[in-house]
Design a protein around this motif. Structure first.
Motif, PDB file in Angstrom:
ATOM      1  N   PRO A 147      72.254   1.373 -36.402  1.00 24.09           N
ATOM      2  CA  PRO A 147      72.897   2.181 -37.442  1.00 24.09           C
ATOM      3  C   PRO A 147      72.497   3.645 -37.322  1.00 24.09           C
ATOM      4  N   ALA A 148      73.440   4.539 -37.567  1.00 24.75           N
ATOM      5  CA  ALA A 148      73.192   5.964 -37.389  1.00 24.75           C
ATOM      6  C   ALA A 148      71.994   6.451 -38.200  1.00 24.75           C
ATOM      7  N   ALA A 149      71.811   5.920 -39.402  1.00 18.03           N
ATOM      8  CA  ALA A 149      70.698   6.363 -40.254  1.00 18.03           C
ATOM      9  C   ALA A 149      69.354   6.064 -39.625  1.00 18.03           C
ATOM     10  N   ASN A 150      69.253   4.971 -38.869  1.00 12.36           N
ATOM     11  CA  ASN A 150      67.977   4.587 -38.257  1.00 12.36           C
ATOM     12  C   ASN A 150      67.593   5.492 -37.092  1.00 12.36           C
ATOM     13  N   ARG A 151      68.558   6.158 -36.489  1.00 13.36           N
ATOM     14  CA  ARG A 151      68.274   7.019 -35.338  1.00 13.36           C
ATOM     15  C   ARG A 151      67.528   8.279 -35.739  1.00 13.36           C
ATOM     16  N   GLN A 152      67.511   8.573 -37.030  1.00 11.90           N
ATOM     17  CA  GLN A 152      66.780   9.740 -37.510  1.00 11.90           C
ATOM     18  C   GLN A 152      65.269   9.492 -37.556  1.00 11.90           C
ATOM     19  N   TYR A 153      64.859   8.248 -37.285  1.00  4.71           N
ATOM     20  CA  TYR A 153      63.442   7.885 -37.285  1.00  4.71           C
ATOM     21  C   TYR A 153      63.109   7.377 -35.874  1.00  4.71           C
ATOM     22  N   PRO A 154      62.581   8.236 -35.006  1.00  5.99           N
ATOM     23  CA  PRO A 154      62.427   7.899 -33.590  1.00  5.99           C
ATOM     24  C   PRO A 154      61.414   6.783 -33.380  1.00  5.99           C
ATOM     25  N   PHE A 155      61.394   6.249 -32.161  1.00  6.29           N
ATOM     26  CA  PHE A 155      60.594   5.076 -31.852  1.00  6.29           C
ATOM     27  C   PHE A 155      59.480   5.395 -30.867  1.00  6.29           C
ATOM     28  N   ALA A 213      58.117   9.058 -29.490  1.00  4.81           N
ATOM     29  CA  ALA A 213      58.868   9.690 -30.578  1.00  4.81           C
ATOM     30  C   ALA A 213      58.486  11.162 -30.670  1.00  4.81           C
ATOM     31  N   VAL A 214      59.488  12.036 -30.701  1.00  6.99           N
ATOM     32  CA  VAL A 214      59.266  13.481 -30.744  1.00  6.99           C
ATOM     33  C   VAL A 214      59.946  14.066 -31.974  1.00  6.99           C
ATOM     34  N   ALA A 215      59.255  14.999 -32.625  1.00  2.83           N
ATOM     35  CA  ALA A 215      59.841  15.710 -33.770  1.00  2.83           C
ATOM     36  C   ALA A 215      59.594  17.204 -33.616  1.00  2.83           C
ATOM     37  N   THR A 216      60.635  18.003 -33.851  1.00  2.00           N
ATOM     38  CA  THR A 216      60.527  19.453 -33.887  1.00  2.00           C
ATOM     39  C   THR A 216      60.910  19.923 -35.280  1.00  2.00           C
ATOM     40  N   PHE A 217      60.007  20.658 -35.911  1.00  2.00           N
ATOM     41  CA  PHE A 217      60.248  21.150 -37.276  1.00  2.00           C
ATOM     42  C   PHE A 217      60.796  22.569 -37.216  1.00  2.00           C
ATOM     43  N   ASN A 218      61.779  22.842 -38.058  1.00  2.00           N
ATOM     44  CA  ASN A 218      62.511  24.102 -38.049  1.00  2.00           C
ATOM     45  C   ASN A 218      61.754  25.168 -38.837  1.00  2.00           C
ATOM     46  N   LEU A 219      60.898  25.920 -38.154  1.00  2.00           N
ATOM     47  CA  LEU A 219      60.129  26.960 -38.840  1.00  2.00           C
ATOM     48  C   LEU A 219      60.979  28.175 -39.172  1.00  2.00           C
ATOM     49  N   ARG A 264      57.571   3.666 -40.169  1.00  3.26           N
ATOM     50  CA  ARG A 264      58.651   3.407 -41.112  1.00  3.26           C
ATOM     51  C   ARG A 264      59.105   1.950 -41.062  1.00  3.26           C
ATOM     52  N   ALA A 265      59.157   1.374 -39.851  1.00  2.00           N
ATOM     53  CA  ALA A 265      59.546  -0.027 -39.695  1.00  2.00           C
ATOM     54  C   ALA A 265      58.753  -0.633 -38.555  1.00  2.00           C
ATOM     55  N   LEU A 266      58.094  -1.766 -38.829  1.00  4.02           N
ATOM     56  CA  LEU A 266      57.292  -2.447 -37.817  1.00  4.02           C
ATOM     57  C   LEU A 266      58.154  -3.438 -37.041  1.00  4.02           C
ATOM     58  N   PRO A 267      57.846  -3.649 -35.768  1.00  6.11           N
ATOM     59  CA  PRO A 267      58.672  -4.518 -34.927  1.00  6.11           C
ATOM     60  C   PRO A 267      58.378  -5.994 -35.138  1.00  6.11           C
ATOM     61  N   SER A 268      59.237  -6.816 -34.555  1.00 11.63           N
ATOM     62  CA  SER A 268      59.069  -8.270 -34.683  1.00 11.63           C
ATOM     63  C   SER A 268      57.815  -8.773 -33.987  1.00 11.63           C
ATOM     64  N   GLY A 269      57.330  -8.026 -32.982  1.00 10.35           N
ATOM     65  CA  GLY A 269      56.154  -8.478 -32.236  1.00 10.35           C
ATOM     66  C   GLY A 269      54.822  -8.110 -32.853  1.00 10.35           C
ATOM     67  N   THR A 302      58.590  -9.499 -25.775  1.00 11.52           N
ATOM     68  CA  THR A 302      57.859  -9.088 -26.967  1.00 11.52           C
ATOM     69  C   THR A 302      58.299  -7.673 -27.323  1.00 11.52           C
ATOM     70  N   ASP A 303      58.809  -7.513 -28.524  1.00 12.88           N
ATOM     71  CA  ASP A 303      59.314  -6.220 -28.989  1.00 12.88           C
ATOM     72  C   ASP A 303      58.252  -5.551 -29.849  1.00 12.88           C
ATOM     73  N   CYS A 304      57.694  -4.450 -29.334  1.00 14.90           N
ATOM     74  CA  CYS A 304      56.702  -3.685 -30.095  1.00 14.90           C
ATOM     75  C   CYS A 304      57.169  -2.240 -30.288  1.00 14.90           C
ATOM     76  N   ARG A 305      58.474  -2.045 -30.354  1.00  7.81           N
ATOM     77  CA  ARG A 305      59.034  -0.717 -30.617  1.00  7.81           C
ATOM     78  C   ARG A 305      58.922  -0.418 -32.114  1.00  7.81           C
ATOM     79  N   THR A 306      58.292   0.688 -32.442  1.00  8.73           N
ATOM     80  CA  THR A 306      57.921   0.992 -33.825  1.00  8.73           C
ATOM     81  C   THR A 306      58.630   2.246 -34.298  1.00  8.73           C
ATOM     82  N   SER A 307      59.363   2.142 -35.388  1.00 10.08           N
ATOM     83  CA  SER A 307      60.079   3.273 -35.966  1.00 10.08           C
ATOM     84  C   SER A 307      59.095   4.184 -36.702  1.00 10.08           C
ATOM     85  N   VAL A 308      59.171   5.476 -36.405  1.00  5.00           N
ATOM     86  CA  VAL A 308      58.191   6.444 -36.900  1.00  5.00           C
ATOM     87  C   VAL A 308      58.887   7.489 -37.772  1.00  5.00           C
TER      88      VAL A 308
END
Length: 285
Positions: free
Chosen positions: A73-81, A104-110, A130-135, A270-276
């Protein structure tokens, strides 16, 4: 009280002795501003040691990374893994074993808060699962069990696959980010190095100060069973604002992101991809 009259009275308070009666003389309470950001998820595939070669292709996953991203879902892509996904078919080997690592990379708009130059009293970077994986809770072994060269892959409770935080300096190349979330498969290219590690997390969650942090960081549990890491980045943000930098960036890396020394001890995925989630909160006068 009339604003002009209050200004006059404040300027002459030593003469008329009414300091305690003027609530506006000392200025208002500090303000906290959340800085807007853009993000990206980086992915790189690893296999087993000594499996490289022009004719070698890693095992196909049941769902390849790009297909996984496209279906999100598009909304989930705003929280990188950050984290990893390990997969092995059968007994394992170069053609059967694969590990995909994520950052996961974030750039803040100063630029959007440039008016705060010289006014910042505190800046806090918050990184949370934000969301923990199934593994979550799984420990995998790769390589001959008990033999030198074997490694454990931890998908830790409360933490998932996150391994730590890297900062980007003003002259460090930063991956392209987007407010809606980018996804980039690096192929043969390495993960970006950044400008230095802020902290590396242990293999299990420990609340309290993070002992190896270069900027004071505290780990805390959060209500969804995950964890949050609060880092004092006041100096970094103030320096960036004073230097008129358009942005400031950080990156969360995986707790495992290299070739496996040998086959996994299980045949499955084993899925250990973690939403941040990244947040930058700036307190200012």
């Amino acid at each position: 009280m009339n604003a002009v009259r209050a200004k006059v009275l404040c300027g002459n308070v030593a003469v008329i002795g009414v300091l305690l009666a003027l609530p506006s003389c000392g200025g208002g309470a500090p303000t906290v501003t959340s800085v807007g950001k853009s993000v990206t998820t980086l992915q790189k595939t690893f296999t087993m040691t000594n499996c490289a070669g022009s004719n070698f292709a890693p095992r196909a996953l049941p769902v390849e990374p790009q297909d996984w991203w496209n279906a999100m879902p598009a909304a989930n892509r705003q929280y990188p893994f950050a984290g990893w996904e390990a997969f092995q078919a059968g007994v394992g080997g170069c053609a059967a074993t694969r590990l995909d690592a994520y950052r996961a990379v974030a750039t803040f708009n100063l630029a959007s808060v440039s008016q705060l130059k010289g006014l910042v009293t505190n800046a806090e970077l918050l990184v949370s699962t934000r969301a923990l994986p199934s593994g979550t809770g799984t420990i995998l072994n790769a390589g001959p069990l008990g033999v030198t060269g074997s490694v454990n892959l931890f998908c830790a409770a409360s933490m998932g696959g996150i391994g730590g935080l890297v900062r980007f300096g003003p002259n460090d190349p930063v991956p392209t980010t987007n407010p809606t979330g980018n996804f980039e498969m690096l192929g043969a290219n390495p993960f970006p190095a950044g400008g230095g590690t802020v902290y590396t997390l242990p293999t299990s969650f420990v609340a309290g100060p993070v002992s190896n942090a270069t900027h004071a960081t505290t780990a805390s549990p959060i209500g969804n069973g995950g964890s949050i890491y609060s880092t004092d980045v006041t100096t970094s943000v103030s320096t960036a604002l004073n230097g008129n930098h358009a942005g400031i960036s950080w990156m969360v890396f995986s707790n495992f992101e290299t070739n496996l020394p040998g086959a996994l001890t299980v045949s499955a995925g084993t899925d250990c991809r973690t939403s941040v989630e990244f947040q930058l909160k700036v307190t200012h006068r």
